[in-house]
Design a protein around this motif. Structure first.
Motif, PDB file in Angstrom:
ATOM      1  N   TRP A 148       0.797  -1.011   0.310  1.00 36.82           N
ATOM      2  CA  TRP A 148      -0.283   0.213   0.345  1.00 36.82           C
ATOM      3  C   TRP A 148       0.751   1.191   0.094  1.00 36.82           C
ATOM      4  N   VAL A 267      -2.546   8.708  10.148  1.00 38.62           N
ATOM      5  CA  VAL A 267      -3.157   7.805  11.237  1.00 38.62           C
ATOM      6  C   VAL A 267      -3.958   8.435  12.199  1.00 38.62           C
ATOM      7  N   THR A 332       8.554  10.900  18.024  1.00 45.04           N
ATOM      8  CA  THR A 332       7.480  10.065  18.061  1.00 45.04           C
ATOM      9  C   THR A 332       7.494   9.640  19.520  1.00 45.04           C
ATOM     10  N   LEU A 381       8.995   0.741  18.355  1.00 48.09           N
ATOM     11  CA  LEU A 381       9.542   1.259  16.581  1.00 48.09           C
ATOM     12  C   LEU A 381       9.734   2.147  16.477  1.00 48.09           C
ATOM     13  N   ASP A 387      14.266  -0.310  16.049  1.00 41.41           N
ATOM     14  CA  ASP A 387      13.217  -0.373  14.639  1.00 41.41           C
ATOM     15  C   ASP A 387      14.268  -0.584  13.920  1.00 41.41           C
ATOM     16  N   HIS A 391      12.061  -3.169  11.851  1.00 39.69           N
ATOM     17  CA  HIS A 391      10.709  -2.608  10.615  1.00 39.69           C
ATOM     18  C   HIS A 391      10.924  -3.931   9.732  1.00 39.69           C
ATOM     19  N   HIS A 399       1.721  -4.150  15.151  1.00 37.21           N
ATOM     20  CA  HIS A 399       1.625  -2.547  15.970  1.00 37.21           C
ATOM     21  C   HIS A 399       0.269  -1.665  15.148  1.00 37.21           C
ATOM     22  N   PHE A 400       0.707  -1.826  13.929  1.00 36.08           N
ATOM     23  CA  PHE A 400      -0.404  -1.155  13.081  1.00 36.08           C
ATOM     24  C   PHE A 400      -2.414  -1.913  13.073  1.00 36.08           C
ATOM     25  N   THR A 403      -3.485  -0.400  16.265  1.00 37.96           N
ATOM     26  CA  THR A 403      -4.389   0.848  16.338  1.00 37.96           C
ATOM     27  C   THR A 403      -5.234   1.204  15.281  1.00 37.96           C
ATOM     28  N   ILE A 407      -9.322   1.617  15.835  1.00 35.83           N
ATOM     29  CA  ILE A 407      -9.890   3.069  15.416  1.00 35.83           C
ATOM     30  C   ILE A 407     -10.773   2.173  13.987  1.00 35.83           C
ATOM     31  N   ARG A 461       7.452  -8.615   6.686  1.00 37.52           N
ATOM     32  CA  ARG A 461       6.434  -9.044   6.132  1.00 37.52           C
ATOM     33  C   ARG A 461       6.711  -9.119   4.793  1.00 37.52           C
TER      34      ARG A 461
HETATM   35  C1  HEM Z   1       1.560   6.503  20.477  1.00 32.63           C
HETATM   36  C2  HEM Z   1       2.012   6.803  18.591  1.00 32.63           C
HETATM   37  C3  HEM Z   1       2.304   5.823  17.386  1.00 32.63           C
HETATM   38  C4  HEM Z   1       3.502   5.361  17.634  1.00 32.63           C
HETATM   39  C5  HEM Z   1       4.342   6.030  18.560  1.00 32.63           C
HETATM   40  C6  HEM Z   1       4.033   4.826  16.387  1.00 32.63           C
HETATM   41  C7  HEM Z   1       5.190   4.441  15.764  1.00 32.63           C
HETATM   42  C8  HEM Z   1       5.510   4.148  14.429  1.00 32.63           C
HETATM   43  C9  HEM Z   1       6.662   3.883  14.179  1.00 32.63           C
HETATM   44  C10 HEM Z   1       8.312   3.904  14.513  1.00 32.63           C
HETATM   45  C11 HEM Z   1       6.410   2.967  13.087  1.00 32.63           C
HETATM   46  C12 HEM Z   1       7.333   2.848  11.872  1.00 32.63           C
HETATM   47  C13 HEM Z   1       7.507   1.010  11.946  1.00 32.63           C
HETATM   48  C14 HEM Z   1       8.377   0.752  10.733  1.00 32.63           C
HETATM   49  O1  HEM Z   1       7.634   0.793   9.814  1.00 32.63           O
HETATM   50  O2  HEM Z   1       9.517  -0.286  11.306  1.00 32.63           O
HETATM   51  C15 HEM Z   1       5.106   3.082  12.826  1.00 32.63           C
HETATM   52  C16 HEM Z   1       4.191   2.201  11.559  1.00 32.63           C
HETATM   53  C17 HEM Z   1       3.270   1.959  11.120  1.00 32.63           C
HETATM   54  N1  HEM Z   1       1.753   3.126  12.151  1.00 32.63           N
HETATM   55 FE1  HEM Z   1       2.505   3.950  13.907  1.00 32.63          FE
HETATM   56  N2  HEM Z   1       3.234   4.718  15.860  1.00 32.63           N
HETATM   57  C18 HEM Z   1       1.682   5.215  16.877  1.00 32.63           C
HETATM   58  C19 HEM Z   1       0.595   4.872  16.841  1.00 32.63           C
HETATM   59  C20 HEM Z   1       0.180   5.162  15.111  1.00 32.63           C
HETATM   60  C21 HEM Z   1      -1.723   5.448  14.638  1.00 32.63           C
HETATM   61  C22 HEM Z   1      -2.402   5.759  15.522  1.00 32.63           C
HETATM   62  C23 HEM Z   1      -1.645   4.723  13.931  1.00 32.63           C
HETATM   63  C24 HEM Z   1      -3.006   4.506  12.686  1.00 32.63           C
HETATM   64  C25 HEM Z   1      -4.371   5.203  13.421  1.00 32.63           C
HETATM   65  C26 HEM Z   1      -0.420   3.799  13.488  1.00 32.63           C
HETATM   66  C27 HEM Z   1      -0.526   3.293  12.420  1.00 32.63           C
HETATM   67  C28 HEM Z   1       1.177   2.948  11.656  1.00 32.63           C
HETATM   68  C29 HEM Z   1       1.076   2.159  10.984  1.00 32.63           C
HETATM   69  C30 HEM Z   1      -0.014   1.886   9.485  1.00 32.63           C
HETATM   70  C31 HEM Z   1       2.222   1.762  10.384  1.00 32.63           C
HETATM   71  C32 HEM Z   1       2.994   1.210   8.596  1.00 32.63           C
HETATM   72  C33 HEM Z   1       3.258   1.394   7.948  1.00 32.63           C
HETATM   73  C34 HEM Z   1       4.170   0.276   6.942  1.00 32.63           C
HETATM   74  O3  HEM Z   1       4.827   0.289   7.231  1.00 32.63           O
HETATM   75  O4  HEM Z   1       3.048  -0.186   5.977  1.00 32.63           O
HETATM   76  N3  HEM Z   1       0.317   3.857  14.134  1.00 32.63           N
HETATM   77  N4  HEM Z   1       4.249   3.247  13.853  1.00 32.63           N
END
Ligand code: HEM
Ligand SMILES: [Cu+2]
Lengths: 564, 79, 200
Positions: A148, A267, A332, A381, A387, A391, A399-400, A403, A407, A461
């Motif tokens: 995506w 997000v 972050t 992360l 990470d 990663h 993780h996501f 979240t 949501i 992944r």
């Molecule tokens: C508390 C707050 C948050 C922190 C500290 C955080 C941190 C991170 C970090 C550092 C990554 C990267 C990981 C990597 O690719 O190695 C990540 C990936 C991701 N996060 Fe979060 N995040 C948070 C909240 C959210 C929320 C609220 C959402 C969605 C509504 C979200 C959705 C995602 C998604 C979709 C990815 C993966 C993207 C991809 O590589 O396909 N995150 N997050």
């Protein structure tokens, strides 16, 4: 009397009649329904895709019942489009467009959006985009399979992705979807600014409306660079330009720069409305004033500001300067502070309230609990050192999902069950609602906790078959567990659809205000008439939205429109 | 606030360049700087725009309020 | 605390008057739209900056690619800026209901059309000299950025002609005029930045 009022309300707008009334309407409630049901339809498709590729992972190579054997290319197309659809065609249209359209005018006491025709256009563009993304799955070569996030060169060079047509249509569909939300977002912001009921001051606006509008602002401010990037990608695909081609002076990392600049604010674009929905539900069902209304609003704004400072955490190992990575680690970690704060505020609201565990309340509480897990793992992360290992593993994926699932799914069910009486005039069945709730929440955890473990074990992944990795193949039982839980969860969704259908047909009549809530939408009929209120009797606002259990009043609620 | 700012500056400046680090240096330093500069540019621009309009709207609101109503007693905030 | 006192905590508000608008709907919507557009161009400029920095130390424009016509474009730029000044006076006249507003407005439209037309001629010449979207990243960005701006300029022209026709019929409202005007200001003011980044 009722007729006279209806005539009054209709004066300003003569819509088409019959079935056209529903597809060519400018009424915000009908547009909301259009978004809602399109979103649900897309959710079913996205869910089916998840079923197919999870089956492939659990039982690699075996034909999947209802689909057949999954080829590697199809697998890639399925995961890619599952992600794209769930984010852009489910989370955004349902949480923002559907509930935004339904709630904003009703909650601020307006008869419609300020630009009803732009609103209709917004849905029409959205519908075209939805059709396009579905078409892209069936064109020659199959659907786009480059994830995506669509990183070039995989997405830009058809010799690599092998889906020349599919990837271009995919991209056009996403771009059109952005246009639809741009049109919708303008409408939301201007409506909130200019069409509030007399007496409604900034701090009398229900939190969910604030949240949806702040989310729209975030979206509008972050989407520009991505549109620029998408146009460049489309030109690379179709015109043979070299914007992302390093051999011709271009730069592939540039795409990540533009994509994640939008990607992280995005997000929060979906998170904030869900937080707003929970705020409404929690106050209503604990019969308490929201703890620190202003704190919530300011925190949301602060989160919005901070969300522009964190996006490079998606690129920690993309070769960015480690000094830059340090800064993004700090930001972050900082952004989890306001989010944690909001969770505490909600818990403080619950404290000492008279809590009623209705279905919407269960969903709202589950949202907080489950989202916390997502937020906490985000901190892991966000540490740029950790990470390097995490990663692109299933840890990120889990993780996501911790979240996004709260949501987009839990938040939507919370909102849907809470406002269903207003939307359709009938109560939903609470027992079926609770069966559906537990049947969704328990399997949800059984799907994604194993994926955390798999991710920690090093499972990368976007891999078609883990049997070829000896040290990963051992963990097959966890994969089967996750898939099994997914199937259980999907099966329980039938309970929801059955409940929805049955309640709609033969549910108990809801009345104007079944939950005894304060906000303005509960002061009109269920479902609200065209124009929302009689034109000569539009509501006026005398107080904030959360005056529950006010000492010295007979009722434990105090609607915003009742003087004194 | 100051602690945060200080921490940010410290974290940005303290790490020593590691010579085995393939991404710490770019033979073309301008390229590295371009990423940094555009990151800052794209981040500050929207916040600046919205902040500016926010402040302007507040002022305008005050002005409209002053024109219309006699000054209200300060609303006592229930929270 | 006695019950009465608790109730008294709540401010008793006077009967609310009709709500007021900070800005007319159309203008407000356009301002928000312009923000998005600003970010679109910010993205394009950033992309250009990054790709250009890759070529540091080498020639920019790359060897064998035609130079961009600085002087002609400077004249166009001047016409465009002038148009924004003229529309400012047109708006003032229109607000006061002066009849000449129509002609002032028309002048600003003509200046805009002059800009679009001469940019088009410049494109034709450059294509003739072999600068295309595919010929280099330099060419790609030139057509991408300037073309995006041209699309906006054309859209703005259409909007202004529409407004002018309504003005002639006497059905144009102040807020409609301002809505178009805001968009035109955006198109005009973003151009010098593009000129600076792409041409110089
Ligand atoms: C508390 C707050 C948050 C922190 C500290 C955080 C941190 C991170 C970090 C550092 C990554 C990267 C990981 C990597 O690719 O190695 C990540 C990936 C991701 N996060 Fe979060 N995040 C948070 C909240 C959210 C929320 C609220 C959402 C969605 C509504 C979200 C959705 C995602 C998604 C979709 C990815 C993966 C993207 C991809 O590589 O396909 N995150 N997050
Ligand atoms: Cu992120």
């Amino acid at each position: 009397m009722a007729e006279a009022a209806a005539v009054g309300a209709h004066e300003h707008h003569h819509g088409p009649q019959g079935i056209l009334k529903y597809i060519w309407s400018t009424d915000h409630k009908i547009i909301a329904m259009q978004y809602l049901f399109t979103g649900m339809f897309m959710a079913v498709i996205g869910g089916f895709m998840a079923y197919v590729f999870r089956m492939q992972l659990a039982f690699p190579g075996l034909p999947v019942p209802g689909y057949g054997v999954v080829s590697p290319g199809e697998y890639n197309a399925l995961v890619t489009n599952h992600g794209t659809i769930m984010i852009f065609w489910v989370a955004m249209p349902v949480l923002i467009a559907a509930f935004g359209n339904f709630l904003i005018p009703l909650m601020i006491g307006a008869d419609d959006m300020v630009f009803p025709r732009i609103n209709r256009l917004s849905y029409q563009v959205f519908l075209i985009s939805a059709i396009l993304i579905l078409v892209s799955l069936f064109v020659e070569g199959g659907g786009f399979g480059g994830a995506w996030t669509a990183y070039p060169p995989l997405s830009s060079v058809s010799d690599y992705n092998l889906t020349k047509l599919g990837s271009s249509i995919w991209l056009v569909a996403v771009a059109l979807e952005f246009v639809a939300f741009l049109l919708g977002g303008i409408n939301f912001i201007v409506t909130l600014m200019n069409a509030r009921a007399p007496g409604m001051k900034a701090y009398d606006i229900p939190v969910v409306v604030w949240m949806i509008v702040i989310a729209s602002i975030l979206f509008m401010l972050s989407v520009g660079p991505l549109i620029a990037g998408a146009v460049m990608l489309l030109f690379d695909q179709t015109l043979g330009t070299g914007f992302y081609d390093p051999t011709r002076g271009g730069d592939p990392i540039l795409w990540q720069h533009l994509f994640w600049f939008f990607g992280h604010p995005e997000v929060y674009v979906v998170l904030l409305p869900a937080l707003g929905i929970t705020a409404e539900i929690i106050t209503t069902f604990s019969r308490k004033k929201l703890f620190g209304y202003k704190i919530v609003i300011f925190t949301a704004v602060a989160t919005g500001v901070l969300s522009f400072f964190v996006w490079a955490h998606h690129q920690f190992i993309a070769g960015i300067d480690p000094r830059m990575a340090n800064i993004f680690t700090v930001t972050t970690l900082l952004i989890s502070v306001p989010i944690a704060e909001l969770c505490f505020v909600y818990i403080a609201t619950l404290y000492g309230g008279s809590i009623r565990l209705t279905t919407p309340m269960l969903w709202a509480l589950a949202f907080i609990g489950e989202f916390l897990i997502g937020g906490v793992t985000g901190i892991f992360l966000g540490a740029s050192g950790a990470d390097i290992y995490f990663h692109d593993t299933y840890f990120v994926l889990a993780h996501f999902h911790y979240t996004f699932f709260p949501i987009a799914i839990i938040g939507t069910f919370a909102a849907f069950t809470y406002w269903f009486p207003k939307m359709f005039g009938k109560m939903m069945n609470d027992t079926l609602g609770k069966i559906h709730f537990w049947g969704t929440i328990i399997p949800f955890n059984f799907i994604f906790i194993p994926l955390f473990v798999l991710g920690l074990g090093g499972q990368h992944r976007r891999i078609y078959n883990y049997q070829n990795f000896p040290e990963l193949a051992e963990m097959q039982p966890l994969r089967v567990l996750a898939t099994g839980a997914l199937i259980v969860m999907l099966v329980f969704q039938f309970v929801f659809f059955w409940n929805m259908f049955k309640s709609w047909r033969s549910g108990e009549k809801a009345g104007k205000n079944p939950w005894k809530a304060n906000t303005l939408e509960w002061t009109t009929d269920s479902p609200p008439p065209h124009g929302n209120w009689p034109a000569d009797d539009m509501p006026k606002v005398y107080r904030g939205p959360y005056e529950y259990s006010v000492p010295g009043r007979d009722d434990d609620y105090w609607p915003q429109n009742i003087p004194g | 606030m100051w602690v945060v700012a200080l921490a940010l500056v410290a974290l940005a400046l303290l790490p020593e360049p590691g010579f085995a680090c393939p991404v710490c240096f770019d033979p073309n330093d301008e390229h590295r700087q371009a990423f940094l500069a555009t990151a800052i540019f794209m981040t500050v621009l929207p916040l600046g725009m919205v902040g500016g309009v926010g402040i302007w709207l507040r002022k305008r609101l005050r002005r409209l309020d002053d024109e219309e109503a006699p000054p209200e007693p300060p609303a006592n905030d229930p929270s | 605390m006695s019950t009465d006192a608790a109730v008294m905590q709540f401010e008793v508000r006077p009967e609310p008057g009709p709500g007021k608008k900070l800005l007319p709907d159309g203008v407000m919507g356009m301002v928000i739209f312009v923000f998005t557009e600003v970010m679109l161009f910010a993205g394009l400029i950033s992309a250009h900056t990054i790709v250009r920095s890759r070529a540091a130390g080498e020639m920019w424009p790359p060897y064998g690619q035609p130079r961009l016509p600085l002087e002609e474009t400077a004249i166009n730029t001047a016409a465009l800026l002038l148009s924004a000044v003229v529309i400012f006076f047109a708006q003032r006249a229109f607000r006061r209901g002066v009849g000449s507003a129509r002609w002032t407005f028309l002048a600003s439209i003509v200046l805009g059309i002059f800009f679009v037309a001469s940019q088009g001629m410049e494109w034709a010449a450059l294509l003739g000299e072999g600068l295309t979207m595919q010929s280099s990243a330099y060419g790609g960005f030139f057509y991408l950025i300037v073309g995006t701006h041209a699309l906006h300029a054309v859209a703005a022209m259409l909007g202004m002609v529409w407004a002018w026709l309504r003005m002639s019929k006497g059905t144009l409202t102040q807020s409609q005029f301002s809505t178009v005007q805001v968009f035109w200001y955006f198109v005009v003011l973003v151009w010098p930045v593009l000129y600076w980044k792409v041409y110089l």
